[in-house]
Design a protein around this motif. Structure first.
Motif, PDB file in Angstrom:
ATOM      1  N   ILE A  64       3.051  -6.923 -12.468  1.00 39.20           N
ATOM      2  CA  ILE A  64       4.102  -6.005 -12.030  1.00 39.20           C
ATOM      3  C   ILE A  64       5.358  -6.352 -12.811  1.00 39.20           C
ATOM      4  O   ILE A  64       5.787  -7.506 -12.828  1.00 39.20           O
ATOM      5  CB  ILE A  64       4.371  -6.148 -10.517  1.00 39.20           C
ATOM      6  CG1 ILE A  64       3.101  -5.850  -9.717  1.00 39.20           C
ATOM      7  CG2 ILE A  64       5.499  -5.217 -10.079  1.00 39.20           C
ATOM      8  CD1 ILE A  64       3.237  -6.138  -8.235  1.00 39.20           C
ATOM      9  N   ASN A  81       8.779   1.106  -2.581  1.00 39.72           N
ATOM     10  CA  ASN A  81       7.392   1.216  -3.021  1.00 39.72           C
ATOM     11  C   ASN A  81       6.459   0.846  -1.876  1.00 39.72           C
ATOM     12  O   ASN A  81       6.642  -0.186  -1.227  1.00 39.72           O
ATOM     13  CB  ASN A  81       7.137   0.271  -4.199  1.00 39.72           C
ATOM     14  CG  ASN A  81       8.037   0.570  -5.378  1.00 39.72           C
ATOM     15  OD1 ASN A  81       7.908   1.602  -6.016  1.00 39.72           O
ATOM     16  ND2 ASN A  81       8.956  -0.347  -5.657  1.00 39.72           N
ATOM     17  N   LEU A 136       0.747   0.597  -4.309  1.00 39.87           N
ATOM     18  CA  LEU A 136      -0.078  -0.482  -4.827  1.00 39.87           C
ATOM     19  C   LEU A 136      -0.992  -0.939  -3.699  1.00 39.87           C
ATOM     20  O   LEU A 136      -0.537  -1.123  -2.574  1.00 39.87           O
ATOM     21  CB  LEU A 136       0.767  -1.668  -5.293  1.00 39.87           C
ATOM     22  CG  LEU A 136       1.810  -1.419  -6.379  1.00 39.87           C
ATOM     23  CD1 LEU A 136       2.504  -2.738  -6.749  1.00 39.87           C
ATOM     24  CD2 LEU A 136       1.187  -0.775  -7.608  1.00 39.87           C
ATOM     25  N   ASP A 186      -8.138  -4.452 -14.348  1.00 42.00           N
ATOM     26  CA  ASP A 186      -7.271  -3.706 -13.432  1.00 42.00           C
ATOM     27  C   ASP A 186      -7.675  -2.244 -13.331  1.00 42.00           C
ATOM     28  O   ASP A 186      -8.305  -1.680 -14.226  1.00 42.00           O
ATOM     29  CB  ASP A 186      -5.823  -3.848 -13.874  1.00 42.00           C
ATOM     30  CG  ASP A 186      -5.371  -5.302 -13.806  1.00 42.00           C
ATOM     31  OD1 ASP A 186      -5.526  -5.914 -12.733  1.00 42.00           O
ATOM     32  OD2 ASP A 186      -4.895  -5.826 -14.822  1.00 42.00           O
ATOM     33  N   ILE A 244      -3.604   0.549  -8.735  1.00 39.78           N
ATOM     34  CA  ILE A 244      -2.320   1.232  -8.852  1.00 39.78           C
ATOM     35  C   ILE A 244      -2.608   2.697  -8.575  1.00 39.78           C
ATOM     36  O   ILE A 244      -3.466   3.296  -9.236  1.00 39.78           O
ATOM     37  CB  ILE A 244      -1.737   1.068 -10.263  1.00 39.78           C
ATOM     38  CG1 ILE A 244      -1.554  -0.417 -10.603  1.00 39.78           C
ATOM     39  CG2 ILE A 244      -0.428   1.837 -10.409  1.00 39.78           C
ATOM     40  CD1 ILE A 244      -1.440  -0.672 -12.103  1.00 39.78           C
ATOM     41  N   ILE A 287       3.157  -0.555  -0.198  1.00 35.84           N
ATOM     42  CA  ILE A 287       2.119  -1.541  -0.460  1.00 35.84           C
ATOM     43  C   ILE A 287       1.072  -1.413   0.633  1.00 35.84           C
ATOM     44  O   ILE A 287       1.402  -1.481   1.822  1.00 35.84           O
ATOM     45  CB  ILE A 287       2.684  -2.974  -0.468  1.00 35.84           C
ATOM     46  CG1 ILE A 287       3.970  -3.084  -1.323  1.00 35.84           C
ATOM     47  CG2 ILE A 287       1.627  -3.960  -0.934  1.00 35.84           C
ATOM     48  CD1 ILE A 287       3.771  -2.812  -2.790  1.00 35.84           C
ATOM     49  N   LEU A 318      -4.708  -7.370  -7.309  1.00 35.61           N
ATOM     50  CA  LEU A 318      -4.119  -6.041  -7.242  1.00 35.61           C
ATOM     51  C   LEU A 318      -5.279  -5.060  -7.351  1.00 35.61           C
ATOM     52  O   LEU A 318      -5.809  -4.820  -8.431  1.00 35.61           O
ATOM     53  CB  LEU A 318      -3.110  -5.851  -8.380  1.00 35.61           C
ATOM     54  CG  LEU A 318      -2.467  -4.475  -8.556  1.00 35.61           C
ATOM     55  CD1 LEU A 318      -1.844  -3.971  -7.273  1.00 35.61           C
ATOM     56  CD2 LEU A 318      -1.441  -4.511  -9.674  1.00 35.61           C
TER      57      LEU A 318
END
Length: 217
Positions: A52, A209, A192, A174, A142, A211, A139
């Motif tokens: 990030i 943002n 995310l 990713d 996205i 999460i 992660l």
């Protein structure tokens, strides 16, 4: 050739607050640089394997907006890939130029749904081995809104070369997830998703943002 989904990033209003938020989730700072030219501090955080990028301007414009607003991809031939994508009809945002950090070169264009896509060519590598010591293991994805899912699929799969399956596009470690039906978000990047050992309710970082949390698979 585009060979890596490198990072998700955007400007932050309060760098310390953002760093506190993400490090509390298990992120580690893997790059911290003040760029003297643009007067911007750049920090890369790593969650699991995902990067990030946080950008904090010393003197932001009065109308500055904040939040994750782009996805960055690594290429081994910036000029050729950028020219190919522009020739294919995608919108030019910023042609290839030397990065403000002095580390390689970059360019921006827009995907079919207007999301900012950064192409990077540099030798510096900020990613470290996977961070698995905390509750956050990776992660997971996205998430980008894709009202025109068909056009977005063509862009990311055929033109950027990302293998895909059911709206998920994975390159190396990713994943980018696209959907026309995500719940509305106040930031350009819809959310995310973090893979964690213990799921919890959604959170919002200091810039809004979203999460989300999914259990370790």
């Amino acid at each position: 050739m585009i060979y890596e989904l490198n990072h998700v990033g955007g400007p932050v209003q309060d760098l310390d607050a953002s760093l506190d938020f993400y490090t509390a989730l298990g992120a580690e700072i893997v790059d911290h640089l003040f760029m003297a030219g643009p007067q911007v501090t750049r920090v890369h955080l790593q969650l699991g394997t995902g990067l990030i990028e946080l950008l904090h301007a010393n003197s932001p414009a009065p109308d500055a907006t904040y939040g994750l607003n782009h996805v960055g991809f690594m290429t081994d031939n910036l000029d050729a890939d950028y020219a190919r994508l522009i020739e294919a009809g995608y919108a030019e945002l910023s042609p290839p130029k030397v990065a403000g950090s002095g580390q390689g070169r970059l360019a921006f264009l827009a995907d079919p749904n207007g999301h900012r896509v950064e192409l990077l060519q540099r030798t510096e590598e900020f990613r470290v081995p996977p961070i698995t010591t905390g509750e956050t293991r990776r992660l997971a994805h996205i998430a980008l809104d894709a009202p025109d899912l068909e056009a977005a699929t063509t862009f990311y799969s055929e033109h950027l070369g990302l293998p895909h399956d059911s709206g998920r596009f994975t390159l190396n470690q990713d994943t980018l997830a696209l959907s026309p039906t995500w719940p509305p978000s106040t930031t350009p990047v819809n959310h995310l998703a973090l893979e964690v050992t213990t799921p919890r309710p959604d959170l919002h970082d200091p810039d809004g943002n979203r999460i989300t949390f999914v259990p370790v698979s």
